[in-house]
Design an enzyme around this catalytic site. Structure first.
Site, mmCIF file in Angstrom:
data_model
loop_
_atom_site.group_PDB
_atom_site.id
_atom_site.type_symbol
_atom_site.label_atom_id
_atom_site.label_comp_id
_atom_site.label_asym_id
_atom_site.label_seq_id
_atom_site.Cartn_x
_atom_site.Cartn_y
_atom_site.Cartn_z
ATOM 1 N N CYS A 193 -4.041 5.317 20.880
ATOM 2 C CA CYS A 193 -3.902 4.395 22.063
ATOM 3 C C CYS A 193 -2.542 4.160 22.191
ATOM 4 O O CYS A 193 -2.101 3.494 23.397
ATOM 5 C CB CYS A 193 -4.565 3.097 21.473
ATOM 6 N N TYR A 225 0.731 -1.104 -0.123
ATOM 7 C CA TYR A 225 0.100 0.073 -0.099
ATOM 8 C C TYR A 225 0.824 1.093 0.143
ATOM 9 O O TYR A 225 0.358 2.114 -0.446
ATOM 10 C CB TYR A 225 -0.969 0.082 1.205
ATOM 11 N N HIS A 245 -14.916 1.625 -1.764
ATOM 12 C CA HIS A 245 -13.641 0.650 -1.032
ATOM 13 C C HIS A 245 -13.024 1.754 0.012
ATOM 14 O O HIS A 245 -11.629 1.097 0.260
ATOM 15 C CB HIS A 245 -13.064 0.054 -1.994
#
Length: 367
Positions: free
Chosen positions: A254, A76, A131
């Site tokens: 987080c 990616y 998508h």
């Protein structure tokens, strides 16, 4: 923005299309990777397509990401880099202008994650990115953390991902026996979906070729003709990550998990809100749809592959724009049209009665 030479289109067919276009109050477009080919981006199933050299199970599934997130992020990162180098073409701009002229009666449903339609100025309210988007990120812990980030164009996202500097580079070797296994629950879900789609034609005697097709490398599923020249594609690059968790994009919220591309992988459902918005276009209690444009897609991936038929049931005539006439599904010769060629050349001609000559709307796109 360069405008390709207009193709030779049958005058009678073009006039018939123009007549319907000028009278249409509700129009839907379904986009696939072929619309971005003139921008230099590879399609998926062509000779040089993305799936020709990569195993879809390893680079575009949740199982693949769990198995080797570094490998998926390399893939990616390459796609992000290529999309950043690309520019929207005349087809993207023509559809954006159509959206402005016919608002709110025109909606585009795109399967593309390359961000070229938004960059062409397509109104956000009339563009459904089925998508996702390469430049949106989210924490892998959707429930516990839920961090999302839109429009991150940093390239590379981490120093470790700055590994693919040349399209001809070969990085390691993928072991074909070391690949993620399909989840039985996922296979059962795919079987149910295919049973809904195929009806009486569905054979439920164990996992069939139809059940497994979405999990195969698309090269094994079927071919989509390459649309336009480009440099040596991703299929020339062999990936082997060797990357650790610390090498990958970290969740700033987080601080315990990594980020993933906010795109829909094989085996995943569309985002609920997106799916509901798309389905609402074809609801029984809505106004008729007069025209559906199917552009640059092989119509092999659901649910997008079924949108043209849904539009047809709402009264739409279907216009397919593709390099391969075989991608026109369920064609009615007396009702529908097939325009074979480059979408960047064809769409400005098809839409001219509504959007005007390219010179009239090109000025705003060049600024």
């Amino acid at each position: 923005m360069s405008l390709p030479t207009p193709p030779n289109i049958d005058p009678a067919k073009l006039a018939d299309f123009h007549n319907v276009l000028k009278q249409s109050k509700r129009i839907v477009a379904v986009l696939g990777a072929g619309i971005s080919a003139s921008s230099g981006l590879a399609t998926f199933r062509g000779t040089n397509g993305l799936w020709r050299g990569q195993d879809v199970m390893q680079v575009a599934t949740p199982a693949g990401f769990r198995h080797d997130p570094g490998l998926v992020w390399q893939f990616y990162s390459y796609r992000r880099r290529e999309a950043l180098k690309a520019q929207p073409n005349a087809a993207h701009y023509a559809l954006a202008e159509l959206a402005r002229r016919v608002a709110p009666g025109f909606v585009t449903l795109t399967q593309n994650v390359d961000n070229l339609s938004p960059r062409a100025g397509h109104p956000e309210a009339q563009l459904k990115q089925l998508h996702g988007n390469l430049f949106d990120l989210r924490c892998v812990d959707t429930v516990g953390c839920g961090y999302t980030e839109r429009g991150n164009y940093e390239n590379p996202l981490t120093p470790a991902l700055d590994t693919i500097k040349d399209e001809t580079l070969t990085l390691g070797h993928i072991d074909p026996d070391n690949r993620p296994k399909a989840n039985p629950i996922l296979l059962a879900g795919l079987a149910r979906k295919n049973a809904q789609i195929l009806g009486d034609k569905y054979d439920d005697k164990g996992p069939s070729a139809v059940d497994l097709a979405p999990l195969k490398a698309a090269a094994a599923v079927g071919g989509e003709q390459e649309l336009g020249a480009r440099p040596p594609p991703m299929s020339d690059i062999r990936l082997s990550s060797g990357l650790s968790k610390d090498d990958l994009p970290q969740c700033p919220k987080c601080q315990a998990n990594i980020l993933r591309p906010s795109v829909v992988w094989f085996g995943e459902a569309l985002a609920e809100s997106t799916a509901l918005e798309a389905d609402a276009l074809f609801a029984e209690d809505t106004e008729p749809i007069e025209l559906c444009l199917v552009i640059g897609t092989s119509s092999k991936v659901w649910p997008a592959a079924g949108y043209a038929e849904k539009a047809r049931k709402k009264g739409a005539r279907i216009a397919t724009i593709n390099m391969d006439a075989g991608d026109a599904k369920g064609l009615r010769p007396d009702q529908d049209w097939v325009f074979v060629g480059d979408a960047a050349a064809i769409l400005p001609e098809l839409l001219k009665p509504v959007i005007g000559d390219p010179g009239a709307w090109k000025k705003s796109t060049d600024s």
